[in-house]
Scaffold this active site. Structure first.
Site, short mmCIF file in Angstrom:
data_model
loop_
_atom_site.label_atom_id
_atom_site.label_comp_id
_atom_site.label_asym_id
_atom_site.label_seq_id
_atom_site.Cartn_x
_atom_site.Cartn_y
_atom_site.Cartn_z
N HIS A 1 23.64 -44.87 -28.72
CA HIS A 1 24.03 -44.83 -27.19
C HIS A 1 24.43 -46.04 -26.99
CE1 HIS A 1 22.84 -40.81 -27.23
NE2 HIS A 1 21.47 -41.04 -27.27
N CYS A 2 24.81 -47.10 -27.87
CA CYS A 2 24.82 -48.46 -27.77
C CYS A 2 23.92 -49.43 -27.08
CB CYS A 2 26.18 -48.80 -26.85
SG CYS A 2 27.78 -48.41 -27.80
#
Length: 419
Positions: free
Chosen positions: A376-377
């Site tokens: 999710h970055c």
């Protein structure tokens, strides 16, 4: 409780009927787009396609007025009529505008957190090359920042505190109002990344007392390529701010990231003056339709009611968490069902013996359920939590239903039994 007419809302989203029983739960990455927003987008191209800020003929004036109206709608939506809403491509560009636009001095200090999306971490890391000191505060296991840690981190050299309002990976909400108060007392600027919170709850820059607010349109029913940097009055260059030989002539206001057509008031042989307001920060031809579409998305959310949307999502979140916590072999990350006031409708989890990508693929194949999987970055946060492969993440929005949550829970229970 205020209830949404979810079936009426779902009728505005044709994509939900394009596939049989599509269950879309990847709203933290990008939301779906309703028909009223699509109609406004097509209306621009069909009826008044023209550039903005340049023409005096009727088509150009129509485009100009609606593009300007969209800025005003967005500013009002966040309670920021006294400030300026600058249109960007996304929250990433908005944050980079602040990172690149402030007049940093060696020894300046930036404070951020380990919860941040890479978009609110990498721009500050890059400034370290210029001698900027960066302090990154770690959260607890539930994804909450201790305000005492923040107060210790802010010293007299702290120029900026940059923080996400709602974690895109754990769903935890940070006490933005208290952070704003601390920053004001300490004389530090406050940038709030509201990309995950603004589409789902009421967010007011007056209440939070931030200097910069950043968010993306594609997470709030608007087209991709639309984003906003809202800036407090006094944080931008004043009318006629002069730049000479590429350098600002005094002052510490935010400099434009790009210079060129459309953003200048006057140009001389060796200098130029920039326009006041958002125009001075939107060089070149912008994505006009995306900006007008963002204004239409704000209208849609305002008509629906942010309080209703938030209550609906929290009802679904409660149901989801209660169900997940009863599945053997499944672990929820972030605040649990006993801490609903600390979180939003972003729920991360894992199943023992399965990779997050495997969970996401099984859900898609078994029940047409769309969730996100991976880091999710947020790689530094995942390492901090010991989640080498990241998490599976379901994220909710106004068009999701209780029946969809039940379908998700039933499918996950089957997957967990097979794992």
């Amino acid at each position: 409780m205020n209830y949404l007419n979810v079936q009426e809302i779902r009728s505005d989203f044709p994509i939900l009927g394009d596939l049989i029983d599509l269950i879309y739960l990847d709203n933290a990455a990008t939301s779906l787009t309703p028909e009223p927003v699509l109609e406004v987008l097509l209306g621009y191209y069909r009826h008044y396609r023209a550039n903005v800020g340049r023409g005096v003929y009727r088509q150009a004036q129509m485009a100009d007025q609606r593009y300007r109206d969209a800025h005003q709608k967005v500013a009002a939506f966040v309670g920021g009529e006294d400030g300026t809403a600058i249109f960007t491509r996304n929250a990433t560009e908005s944050i980079n505008m602040v990172a690149r636009g402030l007049d940093w001095k060696r020894g300046d200090r930036i404070v951020t957190t380990l919860l941040e999306h890479h978009s609110n971490l990498l721009p500050w890391m890059r400034l370290k090359q210029k001698g900027i000191d960066l302090e990154v505060i770690a959260p607890d296991r539930a994804g909450r920042i201790d305000l005492a840690d923040l107060e210790r981190a802010i010293n007299r050299k702290t120029r900026l505190v940059a923080m996400s309002h709602l974690s895109n990976s754990l769903g935890s909400i940070q006490p933005a109002r208290e952070v704003g108060r601390i920053c004001r007392e300490r004389g530090a600027l406050f940038l709030l990344d509201a990309a995950q919170s603004l589409p789902h709850m009421q967010v007011s820059v007056r209440d939070i007392d931030c200097d910069f607010l950043c968010f993306s349109g594609h997470k709030m029913l608007a087209p991709t390529g639309s984003g906003v940097l809202w800036a407090r009055a006094g944080c931008l260059a004043g009318k006629g701010q002069e730049q000479k030989n590429g350098k600002k002539a005094g002052g510490s206001a935010l400099e434009p990231l790009l210079v060129g057509g459309g953003m200048v008031e006057d140009v001389f042989e060796d200098s130029f003056t920039i326009k006041q307001g958002y125009e001075g920060y939107e060089a070149g031809t912008p994505d006009i339709s995306a900006g007008i579409g963002l204004g239409a998305a704000v209208d849609y959310l305002a008509r629906t009611g942010m309080e209703k949307i938030h209550e609906h999502e929290m009802m679904l979140t409660r149901k989801l968490l209660n169900g997940l916590e009863g599945i053997e072999g499944l672990q929820v990350y972030g605040p649990g069902s006993d801490s609903l006031k600390m979180r939003g409708g972003v729920v991360s989890f894992g199943i023992e013996g399965l990779l997050p990508h495997e969970i996401a693929l099984m859900l898609d194949q078994a029940s047409n359920i769309c969730i996100r999987s991976g880091h999710h970055c947020c790689l530094p946060l995942m390492r901090h939590l010991g989640l080498k492969n990241g998490t599976a993440r379901a994220s909710l929005y106004l068009y999701n239903t209780e029946e969809e949550i039940e379908k998700l829970l039933g499918t996950l229970e089957q997957i967990a039994r097979m794992a």
